[in-house]
Design an enzyme around this catalytic site. Sequence first.
Site, PDB file in Angstrom:
ATOM      1  N   ASP A 214       1.025  -1.113  -0.124  1.00  0.00           N
ATOM      2  CA  ASP A 214      -0.185   0.201  -0.291  1.00  0.00           C
ATOM      3  C   ASP A 214       0.992   0.912   0.592  1.00  0.00           C
ATOM      4  OD1 ASP A 214      -2.174   1.570   0.202  1.00  0.00           O
ATOM      5  OD2 ASP A 214      -2.801   1.322   1.535  1.00  0.00           O
TER       6      ASP A 214
HETATM    7  C1  BGC Z   1      -5.101   3.017   0.365  1.00  0.00           C
HETATM    8  C2  BGC Z   1      -4.657   2.261  -1.316  1.00  0.00           C
HETATM    9  C3  BGC Z   1      -5.174   3.118  -2.436  1.00  0.00           C
HETATM   10  C4  BGC Z   1      -3.217   3.981  -2.591  1.00  0.00           C
HETATM   11  C5  BGC Z   1      -3.785   4.074  -3.493  1.00  0.00           C
HETATM   12  C6  BGC Z   1      -3.471   4.087   0.481  1.00  0.00           C
HETATM   13  O1  BGC Z   1      -3.628   5.008   0.870  1.00  0.00           O
HETATM   14  O2  BGC Z   1      -5.087   2.379   2.006  1.00  0.00           O
HETATM   15  O3  BGC Z   1      -6.525   2.134  -1.376  1.00  0.00           O
HETATM   16  O4  BGC Z   1      -5.259   2.180  -2.881  1.00  0.00           O
HETATM   17  O5  BGC Z   1      -3.482   4.617  -1.412  1.00  0.00           O
HETATM   18  O6  BGC Z   1      -3.948   5.661  -3.310  1.00  0.00           O
END
Ligand code: BGC
Length: 909
Positions: free
Chosen positions: A312
């Site tokens: 993530d």
């Molecule tokens: C979130 C993800 C997301 C990623 C990209 C993160 O902060 O937890 O769900 O896909 O950012 O934006």
Amino acid sequence: MKNINRTVSTLFTPFADDASFGNGDSPSAKMIDGNLTVLKWPVKRESKTPVFHVMRVFILIALPLIFVATSLQASDTASYLNKTAPLEDRVNDLLGRLTEAEKISLLGGANVSTTVAIPRLQIPGMRMADAGSGVRGIDDSNNGPASLFPDAVMMAATWDPALIGRAAAAIGEEAHNKKAGSQILLGPAVNIQRSPLGGRNAEYFSEDPFLAGQMAVGFINGMQAVGTAACIKHFACNNEEVDRREVDVRVGERALREIYLPAFEAGVREGHVWTVMSSYNRVNGPHASANHYLLTDVLKQGWGFDGMVMSDWHGAHQTAAVINAGNDLEMPGPGKYLNPTAINLALQNGQTMTAAIDENVRRILRTIIRTRLLDGPWQPNPDTVNSPEHQKLTRVVAEQGIVLLKNQGSLLPLDMTKFHSIALIGIAVTNLQISGRGSADGTPFYSISPLAGIAKRAGDKVAISFASGNPVNEAVDAAKKSDVAVVFVSCYRTEGEKHDRPSMALPGRQDALVRAVAAANKKTIVVLNCGTPMDLRAWLDQVPGLLAVWYPGQEGGSAIASVLFGDVNPSGKLPTTFGARREDYPDYGNFPGVKNRVSYEEGIYVGYRHFDKESIVPLFPFGFGLSYTTFEYGSVRLSQSSLDPHGQISVSLEVKNTGSRAGQEVVELYVHDLSPKIDKPVRELKGFAKVSLEPGEKKTVSLPVSARDFAYFDVPGKQWKADAGDYEIQVGASSRDIRQKVTVHLASTFTEAVPLSSDQLSLNGGFGKNAAEDLAVGRPVQASSALEAFDAENAVDNDDTNHWSSERGSPQWLKVDLGKTTSINRVRLFWGDDYALDYALQVSGDGQSWTDVTRTSRGMGDIEWIRFAPTEARWVRVLANRPGKTGGGYSINSFEVYGASEHPLPDSP
Ligand code: BGC
């Protein structure tokens, strides 16, 4: 579903200009993959000198040979670009061409949304976009509006995976047809809604693993059919937002396997998802991005996942541990931990191996090839973005996901021959929340407010009045003057990514508003615009009508109007239990945890499994939803009454529409163990089907059941197990409205082994009711040195948020006195930033002379579990000889010691 338009461009066909071979005037050649390929050669026609004859011989004999040789080499060279070649051949070919440095460069992203490109080999970067309800760019290049579908919780409320597959196909098409074109869409998000306060509940499908899994499979199938990679996330246990990057989720393996992992398992094994995102949080110690148990043992070895795992965003915190655990890619880029300097250092220190890097790169290449990036450039078709078909589909999904929760006296659908005036009350009438927050947020080209949708549907013959509810008396006046009042209550963006809800209460004075309106007009209908269950007790018994409309996307207002006026017969059912009070929920007292630790003490009793076990009456049970018609369930038939452990039976019954309107019914199948050998839930959802019926029509619904549906996870046996015996199949309209039951006999015990896990989980201690006791907590402790305010005590205070720090220089040590000679077999070392590369764990009977229990020169920091044969010791010491970071000292957040007599596999309950 439209076909994707693709053309093969000369950019990706290196021999396209070979047709001109031999016709040019000047020598020319070009480099392809580092090999010189002759493309043109000069021919002098006039001269007949000896040079001419040499040239002639050369042209007639040697040149064709060279051509054949170079062609052979060239076609071999380009085989990874051959889109008809088998995937693994292409991957192998490409891997073989990459230099070590290029491989390493692929492990960290290029920027916020893209992976690294390698122009030498014509490998473009893969671009990614959020998320599950519509394409939302994570950088400016693919930002801008897109069709906005309802959030995941509403998708799940449709109980229609095939419909969600159509929605995902539309989102997938828009992903690659938007401005910059994305190959990977960062959804579906399938975490379990563990708590009603979970900030991202609306972004997740359900509290139930089976429902979430089936939705995930539908979503992935739809999206990947149009060539866009789905990314199932957040693996695993991202069930709260407080301290989400550090919180250590302490969960037993049974709960993990039965509740938190099955939706991912379905996405991998049934949906064949191409990518997975590891979650921010820790799971039983290590961060998910460095969790070998989750990423390698379970996901890759256990389920056979062959795609790519990405972190993530900013969720990687180590180098070697992340690579070795099987987190293939660090996002975003440039990699903070997976960058060339850090990776080369880890290789040099022996903390990781080139084989691990090859394995991870292979998975990245597989994804690049699967998303067809090497098959030619995209030919975007911008017309698909927000196309009329997609607009219609956003409305259908919203209509199907609205759940009718209360309809006393059949007030709904609104009969326009009786009602001539409607008061619409609440801010959401004009400002409906249509999507979640953070990654779930979306910007549609347009959106239909409830005011617009209802006014359009009601037409001229009905008087519509609107009051925001502020002041309340204006709303009361409007309600009094109208035949019907519809009050919209909303969570108003009080939950979302990074934001758990503070309580289950509706924000502001909305309870008072509903009560006042209901007192003024007996025909009051409440529309709930929330992504998670709320406390509705303040007014629920005072209103005859209630609808859950979740975050319904761009066509929310039209969908609400369709249901209110009966153009659409509601068929959505709750994917999550609506409990009456916060205290009724199983996570109560264990959410969000303390000092960066949360214990999932409820074990497998999440959602309705808990309400059923404790006999708590919810306001509205899991799987509940009303219709404007009625359905009758005929008796259940089994294809055979005895089930072979590896066989399958079919459960069928007739469902009849006994009312006067066409409608759809979700038929739910639960299993119940009649003589459980271990503690098991009262019932568990294992099948469902949505069936459309005209008035008076009957249809047969058939659902498959196999022994795995009766199985629990047998932790000591490391296997799925269903004991031979009798099981009840319960078929009903909700988890609390079982209409038919039948008994199946499982002839002999079913087992399905899972690959043995690494030590990380089985070594876990300190969670749940059977929590292994940390023997070091609060014991006398000493260290070789300590920086001010970073005392040795900080390492044994049962708090991961503070730490002991030594002065600079080696060696340094920290020792703890257990008070008496004790048999121990595990130590959990949670290093701070300054970890040891080279250290020993030692024991002593007198605190003076030490014996090594283990010694390593490849320490990786963060959390390290050290397991050893049961050993008698009173003192335990860590002796750090060489720091992982140059010139530093050492820091330890937590030094935990566990006794050999403790159950090694704590699991609850
Ligand atoms: C979130 C993800 C997301 C990623 C990209 C993160 O902060 O937890 O769900 O896909 O950012 O934006």
